[in-house]
Design a protein around this motif. Sequence first.
Motif, PDB file in Angstrom:
ATOM      1  N   GLU A 127      41.838   8.640  17.739  1.00 49.84           N
ATOM      2  CA  GLU A 127      43.266   8.945  17.830  1.00 49.84           C
ATOM      3  C   GLU A 127      43.631   9.643  19.145  1.00 49.84           C
ATOM      4  N   GLN A 128      42.624  10.073  19.888  1.00 47.95           N
ATOM      5  CA  GLN A 128      42.801  10.756  21.173  1.00 47.95           C
ATOM      6  C   GLN A 128      43.738  11.964  21.052  1.00 47.95           C
ATOM      7  N   ARG A 129      43.441  12.797  20.058  1.00 44.07           N
ATOM      8  CA  ARG A 129      44.220  14.009  19.875  1.00 44.07           C
ATOM      9  C   ARG A 129      43.399  15.044  19.120  1.00 44.07           C
ATOM     10  N   GLU A 130      43.818  16.294  19.218  1.00 43.35           N
ATOM     11  CA  GLU A 130      43.155  17.356  18.483  1.00 43.35           C
ATOM     12  C   GLU A 130      43.757  17.459  17.083  1.00 43.35           C
ATOM     13  N   LEU A 131      42.906  17.583  16.111  1.00 42.33           N
ATOM     14  CA  LEU A 131      43.356  17.727  14.735  1.00 42.33           C
ATOM     15  C   LEU A 131      43.754  19.170  14.458  1.00 42.33           C
ATOM     16  N   THR A 132      44.670  19.326  13.522  1.00 45.11           N
ATOM     17  CA  THR A 132      45.018  20.680  13.093  1.00 45.11           C
ATOM     18  C   THR A 132      43.897  21.209  12.206  1.00 45.11           C
ATOM     19  N   PHE A 133      43.932  22.490  11.950  1.00 48.97           N
ATOM     20  CA  PHE A 133      42.918  23.104  11.107  1.00 48.97           C
ATOM     21  C   PHE A 133      42.888  22.469   9.719  1.00 48.97           C
ATOM     22  N   SER A 134      44.064  22.248   9.155  1.00 47.08           N
ATOM     23  CA  SER A 134      44.134  21.662   7.809  1.00 47.08           C
ATOM     24  C   SER A 134      43.673  20.207   7.819  1.00 47.08           C
ATOM     25  N   GLU A 135      44.013  19.462   8.856  1.00 45.21           N
ATOM     26  CA  GLU A 135      43.578  18.067   8.948  1.00 45.21           C
ATOM     27  C   GLU A 135      42.056  17.981   8.996  1.00 45.21           C
ATOM     28  N   TYR A 136      41.463  18.865   9.769  1.00 44.88           N
ATOM     29  CA  TYR A 136      40.000  18.857   9.897  1.00 44.88           C
ATOM     30  C   TYR A 136      39.335  19.228   8.567  1.00 44.88           C
ATOM     31  N   ASN A 137      39.866  20.226   7.909  1.00 36.32           N
ATOM     32  CA  ASN A 137      39.283  20.672   6.637  1.00 36.32           C
ATOM     33  C   ASN A 137      39.396  19.628   5.539  1.00 36.32           C
ATOM     34  N   ASN A 138      40.374  18.746   5.655  1.00 32.25           N
ATOM     35  CA  ASN A 138      40.561  17.713   4.638  1.00 32.25           C
ATOM     36  C   ASN A 138      39.647  16.503   4.840  1.00 32.25           C
ATOM     37  N   LEU A 139      38.905  16.486   5.944  1.00 34.79           N
ATOM     38  CA  LEU A 139      37.989  15.383   6.214  1.00 34.79           C
ATOM     39  C   LEU A 139      36.703  15.557   5.406  1.00 34.79           C
ATOM     40  N   SER A 140      36.096  14.435   5.045  1.00 34.34           N
ATOM     41  CA  SER A 140      34.786  14.486   4.392  1.00 34.34           C
ATOM     42  C   SER A 140      33.729  14.762   5.462  1.00 34.34           C
ATOM     43  N   GLU A 141      32.527  15.102   5.043  1.00 34.40           N
ATOM     44  CA  GLU A 141      31.446  15.371   5.997  1.00 34.40           C
ATOM     45  C   GLU A 141      31.167  14.137   6.853  1.00 34.40           C
ATOM     46  N   LEU A 142      31.256  12.959   6.245  1.00 30.65           N
ATOM     47  CA  LEU A 142      31.043  11.722   6.986  1.00 30.65           C
ATOM     48  C   LEU A 142      32.133  11.524   8.033  1.00 30.65           C
ATOM     49  N   GLU A 143      33.372  11.846   7.681  1.00 27.86           N
ATOM     50  CA  GLU A 143      34.492  11.697   8.620  1.00 27.86           C
ATOM     51  C   GLU A 143      34.442  12.734   9.738  1.00 27.86           C
ATOM     52  N   LYS A 144      33.821  13.874   9.451  1.00 24.72           N
ATOM     53  CA  LYS A 144      33.705  14.917  10.478  1.00 24.72           C
ATOM     54  C   LYS A 144      32.645  14.593  11.529  1.00 24.72           C
ATOM     55  N   SER A 145      31.720  13.751  11.174  1.00 25.35           N
ATOM     56  CA  SER A 145      30.589  13.448  12.052  1.00 25.35           C
ATOM     57  C   SER A 145      30.987  12.982  13.458  1.00 25.35           C
ATOM     58  N   PRO A 146      31.963  12.059  13.605  1.00 28.33           N
ATOM     59  CA  PRO A 146      32.327  11.606  14.955  1.00 28.33           C
ATOM     60  C   PRO A 146      33.333  12.502  15.682  1.00 28.33           C
ATOM     61  N   ILE A 147      33.761  13.568  15.036  1.00 25.17           N
ATOM     62  CA  ILE A 147      34.728  14.464  15.684  1.00 25.17           C
ATOM     63  C   ILE A 147      34.075  15.141  16.887  1.00 25.17           C
ATOM     64  N   SER A 148      34.782  15.157  17.997  1.00 21.68           N
ATOM     65  CA  SER A 148      34.227  15.670  19.251  1.00 21.68           C
ATOM     66  C   SER A 148      34.970  16.935  19.690  1.00 21.68           C
ATOM     67  N   ARG A 149      34.769  17.310  20.935  1.00 22.16           N
ATOM     68  CA  ARG A 149      35.494  18.431  21.540  1.00 22.16           C
ATOM     69  C   ARG A 149      36.446  17.868  22.590  1.00 22.16           C
ATOM     70  N   ALA A 150      37.547  18.528  22.817  1.00 20.79           N
ATOM     71  CA  ALA A 150      38.594  18.005  23.698  1.00 20.79           C
ATOM     72  C   ALA A 150      38.086  17.750  25.113  1.00 20.79           C
ATOM     73  N   PRO A 151      38.497  16.626  25.714  1.00 18.20           N
ATOM     74  CA  PRO A 151      38.152  16.367  27.119  1.00 18.20           C
ATOM     75  C   PRO A 151      38.800  17.419  28.022  1.00 18.20           C
ATOM     76  N   LEU A 152      38.267  17.569  29.208  1.00 22.97           N
ATOM     77  CA  LEU A 152      38.841  18.508  30.154  1.00 22.97           C
ATOM     78  C   LEU A 152      40.053  17.891  30.832  1.00 22.97           C
ATOM     79  N   THR A 153      40.947  18.734  31.270  1.00 20.57           N
ATOM     80  CA  THR A 153      42.103  18.268  32.036  1.00 20.57           C
ATOM     81  C   THR A 153      41.669  17.991  33.475  1.00 20.57           C
ATOM     82  N   SER A 154      42.518  17.310  34.229  1.00 23.59           N
ATOM     83  CA  SER A 154      42.217  17.030  35.639  1.00 23.59           C
ATOM     84  C   SER A 154      42.036  18.324  36.427  1.00 23.59           C
ATOM     85  N   GLU A 155      42.840  19.326  36.105  1.00 21.52           N
ATOM     86  CA  GLU A 155      42.728  20.605  36.795  1.00 21.52           C
ATOM     87  C   GLU A 155      41.386  21.268  36.499  1.00 21.52           C
TER      88      GLU A 155
END
Length: 202
Positions: A127-155
């Motif tokens: 989805e190329q976006r950060e999930l909210t806290f509640s959205e993340y908590n509602n994911l199953s363990e399998l769905e959480k597996s591919p969740i990453s950390r935000a890319p860096l900005t150009s700056e």
Amino acid sequence: MRPHQDFYRTQKLFPANAQPIKNKATTTNLTDSQRGITMTKNSTSVYLKGHNRLGDVIAAIQVMGKYGYYKLDFETWATRISGDKTKSDHWKTIFSEHPEFFRFDTEGKKASLVWRRSYRRRYAVDEQRELTFSEYNNLSELEKSPISRAPLTSEEISVLISTAISLHERAIQQNQETRWLSSPLFNLFGVAFGALLGWLIK
């Protein structure tokens, strides 16, 4: 300004007014030999290893800073950065010798940028976006597996590139000082000064 930006600025590793680097190709394609840099036997800086160490560091920062998944194995990073998975050992060495930018996982099989490791795992790559806290908590363990950390900005990437360039320039300066101190002319001067001092104290 994010925390890591402030850290790199307070460490004075690059100019405070550093701007995004627009001509990145020029920076990454020049080899140390083309810049007129000669590594001495006494030089220990990893920035003066090989023919294009700075270019490799910058290339890794750019790709690892922007790619959706923040942590991958060495073959995958090699493919992403240079298009050649057989260069995995080369990139593993780059990551290992530059802990100021890169880190391994606990098993030592994957690498990531230090900066990105400081962010929460809330980035949905598809989805190329950060999930909210509640959205993340509602994911199953399998769905959480591919969740990453935000890319860096150009700056943020520019901050890291500027830091690498600053460290490289510092290594060049120290190498030049070492070359001068180890030159035959300096040694001859030392012998002459010693002889003169010995004559004066007689």
